[in-house]
Design an enzyme around this catalytic site. Sequence first.
Site: not given
Length: 369
Positions: A133-135, A179, A183
Amino acid sequence: MKLLVTGGAGFIGSAVIRHTIQNTTDEVVNLDKLTYAGNLESLAEVSDSERYNFEQVDICNRAEVDRVFAQHQPDAIMHLAAESHVDRSIDRPAEFIETNIVGTYTLLEATRHYWQAMDANRRENFRFHHISTDEVYGDLPHPADFHPSPLAEEGQGEMGQQELPMFTETTPYAPSSPYSASKASSDHLVRAWHRTYGLPVLVTNCSNNYGSYHFPEKLIPLIILNALEGKPLPVYGKGDQIRDWLYVDDHARALYKVITEGTPGETYNIGGHNEKQNIEVVHTICDILQELRPQKRSYRDLITNVKDRPGHDMRYAIDASKIQEELGWAPKETFETGIRKTVQWYLNNLDWCQRVQDGSYQRERLGVG
């Protein structure tokens, strides 16, 4: 090719499997634990194919993962199995550590031993594709806080959206939530297994996905369903957080492009070129619903500002030029076309929405800290 997809009953995983079965001659093995967010109905249109197989397995269960490898002999792995909801990670971070970090480690070790036992030709062509993810990059400056460069102020350049910083494949990691931290950890593990053991890996980091079969805890389906029931439409803070929205079928095409044409060891960012404030997204949904399911009271009247989530990132933006230049991928859907398709799908599939919630989740607020 025989493709093993972990988390294939989830939102993005099911889109990947539908794309693969419907558009290629490849075989697919779907390995999924079937948590609350996994639903085999998402695969109903391809489940009768002779090229599709399902295994209900937890990626943390090494013995079962080894069995699946030995039985099905996959040529490539697409790893999508993950806990993915930020609000849930605030409430119950341990589940995210277990699945996203320990699960990825377990899968990597099983894959490494399976790959090392292959003959030279199969080993050369094998791929392990980790979907992230970009997060993991943290957040970016908001346009409201952005100051133009001195050159722009002197008239030697224009301050526009393109001048705002964006995430690239070399952006340093700075995760904000349990989260995104889990990741980020899994991304580091995958790259370590490539450098230390030579495992041929690919990593992709995507922006916010939306589309059909999305579990109603996420913003877009939550707003659609609440609006239809006349419930408040919760918007965190002022709703000025910005996300880059990527239609899930475009993402599925990109992922297949990477697993078949990407260079091992490389990272590819995947974005939709659709930066929108959350409040803009909510307004758009309300307006489409007013057109398709008109009512006397405006759906916008249901918008309710609520306390923001702890540690909420303000802006994400993906620079997807690498995958476009090297692999020839670009999104087909604009946000306007994709969101209309999405709203219409939910209107046509309200029975699915009810079944997947099934008492375990009724769109209550999570992650209040």
